[in-house]
Design a protein around this motif. Structure first.
Motif, PDB file in Angstrom:
ATOM      1  N   VAL A   1       0.813  -1.229   0.044  1.00  0.00           N
ATOM      2  CA  VAL A   1       0.174   0.004  -0.153  1.00  0.00           C
ATOM      3  C   VAL A   1       1.005   1.301   0.021  1.00  0.00           C
ATOM      4  O   VAL A   1       0.656   2.060  -0.800  1.00  0.00           O
ATOM      5  N   PHE A   2       2.005   1.450   0.680  1.00  0.00           N
ATOM      6  CA  PHE A   2       2.826   2.500   0.931  1.00  0.00           C
ATOM      7  C   PHE A   2       3.538   2.599  -0.524  1.00  0.00           C
ATOM      8  O   PHE A   2       3.797   3.729  -0.993  1.00  0.00           O
ATOM      9  N   TYR A   3       3.781   1.499  -1.093  1.00  0.00           N
ATOM     10  CA  TYR A   3       4.733   1.632  -2.171  1.00  0.00           C
ATOM     11  C   TYR A   3       3.667   2.056  -3.328  1.00  0.00           C
ATOM     12  O   TYR A   3       4.114   2.701  -4.207  1.00  0.00           O
ATOM     13  N   SER A   4       2.459   1.443  -3.384  1.00  0.00           N
ATOM     14  CA  SER A   4       1.686   2.127  -4.451  1.00  0.00           C
ATOM     15  C   SER A   4       1.031   3.394  -4.148  1.00  0.00           C
ATOM     16  O   SER A   4       0.642   4.160  -5.238  1.00  0.00           O
ATOM     17  N   CYS A   5       1.067   4.096  -3.105  1.00  0.00           N
ATOM     18  CA  CYS A   5       0.711   5.474  -2.756  1.00  0.00           C
ATOM     19  C   CYS A   5       1.980   6.381  -3.000  1.00  0.00           C
ATOM     20  O   CYS A   5       2.013   7.322  -2.497  1.00  0.00           O
ATOM     21  N   SER A   6       3.002   5.842  -3.538  1.00  0.00           N
ATOM     22  CA  SER A   6       4.379   6.707  -3.418  1.00  0.00           C
ATOM     23  C   SER A   6       4.132   7.732  -4.359  1.00  0.00           C
ATOM     24  O   SER A   6       3.579   7.576  -5.617  1.00  0.00           O
ATOM     25  N   PRO A   7       4.434   9.088  -4.038  1.00  0.00           N
ATOM     26  CA  PRO A   7       4.112  10.109  -4.854  1.00  0.00           C
ATOM     27  C   PRO A   7       5.160  10.273  -5.906  1.00  0.00           C
ATOM     28  O   PRO A   7       5.024  10.886  -6.930  1.00  0.00           O
ATOM     29  N   VAL A   8       6.292   9.843  -5.900  1.00  0.00           N
ATOM     30  CA  VAL A   8       7.378   9.761  -6.906  1.00  0.00           C
ATOM     31  C   VAL A   8       6.989   8.827  -8.012  1.00  0.00           C
ATOM     32  O   VAL A   8       6.952   9.361  -9.187  1.00  0.00           O
ATOM     33  N   LYS A   9       6.300   7.723  -7.690  1.00  0.00           N
ATOM     34  CA  LYS A   9       5.825   6.798  -8.624  1.00  0.00           C
ATOM     35  C   LYS A   9       4.685   7.524  -9.397  1.00  0.00           C
ATOM     36  O   LYS A   9       4.189   7.427 -10.483  1.00  0.00           O
ATOM     37  N   ARG A  10       3.775   8.165  -8.650  1.00  0.00           N
ATOM     38  CA  ARG A  10       2.642   8.853  -9.259  1.00  0.00           C
ATOM     39  C   ARG A  10       2.896  10.039 -10.215  1.00  0.00           C
ATOM     40  O   ARG A  10       2.671  10.170 -11.429  1.00  0.00           O
ATOM     41  N   VAL A  11       3.987  10.567 -10.021  1.00  0.00           N
ATOM     42  CA  VAL A  11       4.446  11.844 -10.831  1.00  0.00           C
ATOM     43  C   VAL A  11       5.131  11.022 -11.816  1.00  0.00           C
ATOM     44  O   VAL A  11       4.902  11.627 -13.002  1.00  0.00           O
ATOM     45  N   LEU A  12       6.010  10.163 -11.985  1.00  0.00           N
ATOM     46  CA  LEU A  12       6.626   9.532 -12.894  1.00  0.00           C
ATOM     47  C   LEU A  12       5.539   8.935 -13.945  1.00  0.00           C
ATOM     48  O   LEU A  12       6.150   8.614 -15.096  1.00  0.00           O
ATOM     49  N   SER A  13       4.581   8.234 -13.433  1.00  0.00           N
ATOM     50  CA  SER A  13       3.716   7.683 -14.307  1.00  0.00           C
ATOM     51  C   SER A  13       2.628   8.333 -14.881  1.00  0.00           C
ATOM     52  O   SER A  13       2.005   8.056 -15.940  1.00  0.00           O
ATOM     53  N   ASN A  14       2.346   9.542 -14.522  1.00  0.00           N
ATOM     54  CA  ASN A  14       1.297  10.573 -14.852  1.00  0.00           C
ATOM     55  C   ASN A  14       2.022  11.765 -15.711  1.00  0.00           C
ATOM     56  O   ASN A  14       2.610  12.688 -14.971  1.00  0.00           O
TER      57      ASN A  14
END
Length: 178
Positions: free
Chosen positions: A17-30
């Motif tokens: 859950v913490f990994y899926s809510c990573s802001p870095v991942k959200r920024v890089l994927s969007n």
């Protein structure tokens, strides 16, 4: 052994859950988020790396005051004494030579070459130019809106004046027909 498995399972769920809510991942994927973050990083000046080299030539002409002293050979048939000074200009005759002396100015040209290195952030410059263009477009649109509203208000006043003249035409005719 059941509680350990449940604990490991819950730990795995929490980590995922913490990994899926990573802001870095959200920024890089969007791409939308990525562009917003990129723009803010550039505006903060954290990626300045463009260097512009300019060579400046300064051309200067300086006039220096000097005394110009020159002579001319003159064949004089007889002995003559001549000495004249007029406005910083003197002429005199000596031993068959006519001497001319005056104050003049001699131009001296100086060319200085300076090289400057300036660090320029081209990405930030592009963002700021785009922002200025957007602001200019908004000002243009608002100016057009104001002009349209002014013309509508003018038309309303003209219409109101015509309606008042039509409504009050009989009293006005009575007043003017004395």
């Amino acid at each position: 052994m059941g509680t350990k498995a449940i604990g490991i399972f819950l730990l795995g769920v929490i980590v995922s859950v913490f990994y899926s809510c990573s802001p870095v991942k959200r920024v890089l994927s969007n791409p939308k988020y990525y562009e917003a973050v990129k723009k803010q990083v550039i505006l903060n000046g954290e990626c300045v790396n463009d260097t512009v080299t300019e060579e400046i030539l300064k051309d200067t002409i300086i006039y220096k005051d000097t005394v110009i002293h020159d002579s001319f050979k003159v064949n004089m048939p007889m002995e003559c004494h001549l000495d004249t000074i007029v406005n910083d200009f003197s002429v005199y005759l000596e031993n068959g030579n006519l001497w001319v002396k005056w104050l003049g100015q001699v131009p001296t040209r100086t060319i200085n070459k300076q090289t400057t290195h300036v660090v320029v952030d081209r990405a930030k410059e592009a963002i700021l130019l785009d922002s200025c263009a957007n602001q200019a477009r908004k000002v243009y649109e608002l100016d057009n809106q104001i002009k349209r509203k002014d013309s509508i208000i003018l038309k309303l006043f003209i219409g109101l004046a015509v309606i008042l003249l039509i409504m009050l035409r009989k009293p006005i005719m009575k007043l003017t027909s004395f």
